[in-house]
Design an enzyme around this catalytic site. Structure first.
Site, mmCIF file in Angstrom:
data_model
loop_
_atom_site.group_PDB
_atom_site.id
_atom_site.type_symbol
_atom_site.label_atom_id
_atom_site.label_comp_id
_atom_site.label_asym_id
_atom_site.label_seq_id
_atom_site.Cartn_x
_atom_site.Cartn_y
_atom_site.Cartn_z
ATOM 1 N N LYS A 195 0.724 -1.191 0.245
ATOM 2 C CA LYS A 195 -0.409 0.385 -0.288
ATOM 3 C C LYS A 195 1.558 1.324 0.023
ATOM 4 C CE LYS A 195 -1.522 2.798 3.296
ATOM 5 N NZ LYS A 195 -1.801 3.383 1.989
ATOM 6 N N GLU A 197 10.523 0.536 10.161
ATOM 7 C CA GLU A 197 11.685 1.771 9.220
ATOM 8 C C GLU A 197 10.999 2.839 9.406
ATOM 9 O OE1 GLU A 197 14.652 1.628 8.615
ATOM 10 O OE2 GLU A 197 14.974 -1.037 8.091
#
Ligand code: NAP
Length: 475
Positions: free
Chosen positions: A173, A249
């Site tokens: 996405k 991250e």
């Protein structure tokens, strides 16, 4: 969009309807185009097809997978100009930077095409004479990813390339503000021979719906997320139910440190690159500057002199270094941090002048103190707060005084100090006399609340592999 020469790159654009997503140019406010969104059920079906495609893909040899990835890399580089224009149009970063990101994004595909052939297992000396012990590495299965708007291509390829190289299928996405360059990148993957069901992008107005589907669907065995720490925490909690593998991250709060013995001109050069790239909107951007007493004034003078030259404007215009920030909410947030810092006693050494639309003047703040909000929070904008420090111990304490631990930078020419400081800083990445350190060959990632796992480098593919131990008895 007329300027995109290879029209196949934008073949996914469609007529607007109730179920499409409009993508805007942050520099002009113009609508660039519309893309189709997918419902919860449609995303469920995508995951089912991805699961089937993965079974076929893992049967192909590593050499075959590597060849296809390599072709994808080549197509990216052949289309670098078009991809970069598309990125500047939807994201705002200057064209030169966008071209750099296309090359950086493509470098992960090239790198992991090579690494696909090196997912070695081990032979282990057995404790008994009649046994032989080995390990093999196998793909995790279906891997899903959620990525941010600040690196619309590189954050996708840094995950997709190792996943595909390892033999996984991949569903991502992209951020709703910047899906176009991601879709164009996927289009090139298909042209390179990657099956459509193996690499799929999905979007919807509701990011939380997609997050829930990714985290709750048992066929998805791995979630890799790049974005804010706040959303990362939420996704980690959602993945806990299924005990899914995750890579995170997340946000940063990078200190940029200049010691008395530093080469000040080099430090200024590094500071400009590290702070103002992408208008300050990167997770590894210098967020707060610490400059030692002896060089404080000369650093500030030289830094401000360069900041004054930075041209603000539409990223497509020649010579522009500072593009717009991504959206109105971001501009308000950055301005609020500047205003609060001034209230708390900071001085505007340069900038903080009103700009139209989503543009913001590069701003330098001095007389900044460690306890100000602007030092504690991720600014994500073109603002450089500068703090004065006296000695190394005090500096290390201030630099580590954050929940984050992604990147940090320091300038010094004293080899003893360099080692001590590098070891004492609680960060996943340390730039020593360098302001830009990202590369596909080195492990990217953070400690503390900046994340889990590493991307790029030889470690990056392990995030998509399981280790299986085989014990051969009765030998
Ligand atoms: P964000 O708000 O966390 O969004 C990142 C992605 O997550 C977007 O695709 C967003 O979708 C999606 N998202 C938001 N809420 C969600 C939810 N509840 N469930 C599922 N998905 C959700 O971050 P951002 O503002 O776009 O990006 C900036 C942040 O990313 C900064 O903190 C920066 O430091 C970090 N970052 C980290 C790295 C790294 O490598 N460590 C690299 C780049 C950026 P929508 O687009 O639909 O909102």
């Amino acid at each position: 969009m007329q300027s995109i020469k290879n029209r196949s790159l934008i073949s996914f654009l469609c007529e607007p309807s109730e179920t499409t997503l409009a993508v805007e140019n942050p520099a002009t406010g113009e609508i660039l185009g519309h893309i189709a969104t997918q419902s919860r059920d449609e995303i469920g079906a995508v995951i089912g097809r991805s699961h089937e495609a993965q079974k076929m893909w893992q049967k192909r040899s590593a050499k075959e997978r590597a060849g296809i990835l390599r072709r994808w890399f080549q197509l990216m580089m052949e289309n670098q100009q078009d991809l970069a224009r598309l990125m500047t149009l939807e994201q705002g970063k200057p064209l030169v930077e966008a071209k750099g990101e296309v090359a950086y994004g493509a470098s992960f595909i090239e790198w992991f095409a090579e690494e696909a052939k090196r997912t070695y297992g081990e032979t282990i000396p057995a404790p008994m004479g009649d046994r032989r012990l080995v390990t093999i590495k196998q793909p995790v299965g279906v891997a899903a990813a959620i990525t941010p708007w600040n690196f619309p291509i590189a954050m996708i390829t840094r995950k997709a390339a190792p996943a595909l190289a390892a033999g996984c299928s991949f569903i991502a996405k992209p951020a709703n503000q910047t899906p176009l360059s991601a879709y164009a990148t996927a289009e090139l993957a298909y042209q390179a021979g990657i099956p459509r069901d193996l690499l799929t992008l999905v979007v919807n107005q509701s990011n939380s719906m997609i997050g829930e589907v990714f985290c709750s669907q048992p066929q998805i065995r791995k979630l890799s997320f790049t974005g804010s720490t706040q959303v990362g925490r939420l996704l980690l909690a959602q993945c806990a139910n299924d005990v899914k593998r995750t890579s995170m991250e997340l946000g940063g709060n990078a200190p940029f440190i200049v010691f008395d013995d530093a080469d000040i001109d080099k430090a200024v050069q590094g500071a400009i690159a590290s702070k103002f790239r992408n208008a300050g909107q990167t997770c590894v951007c210098a967020n707060r500057f610490y400059v030692q007493d002896g060089v404080y004034d000369s650093f500030v003078d030289k830094f401000v002199a360069v900041v004054k030259q930075l041209k603000i404007g539409n990223g497509l215009d020649h010579g522009v270094v500072i593009g717009p920030v991504i959206e109105e909410k971001a501009k308000h947030g950055i301005q609020a941090l500047i205003d609060r810092a001034i209230q708390q006693g900071a001085t505007v050494a340069y900038g903080d002048t009103p700009q139209p639309g989503l543009f913001m003047a590069p701003t330098v703040l001095t007389n900044v103190q460690q306890d100000m909000d602007i030092v504690k929070q991720e600014i994500f904008g073109p603002v450089a707060p500068i703090i004065r420090f006296n000695n190394d111990e005090e500096l290390i304490e201030m630099a580590n005084d954050t929940i984050y631990g992604l990147a940090c930078y320091f300038y010094s020419r004293d080899i003893g100090r360099v080692w001590k400081v590098a070891e004492a800083l609680e960060y996943g990445m340390v730039g020593i006399n360098e302001g830009i350190i990202s590369t596909e060959v080195a492990p990217f990632g953070g400690v503390k609340q900046s994340g889990l796992g590493r991307e790029g480098a030889k470690q990056g593919i392990d995030e998509y592999l399981e280790i299986k131990y085989l014990c051969f008895g009765g030998i």
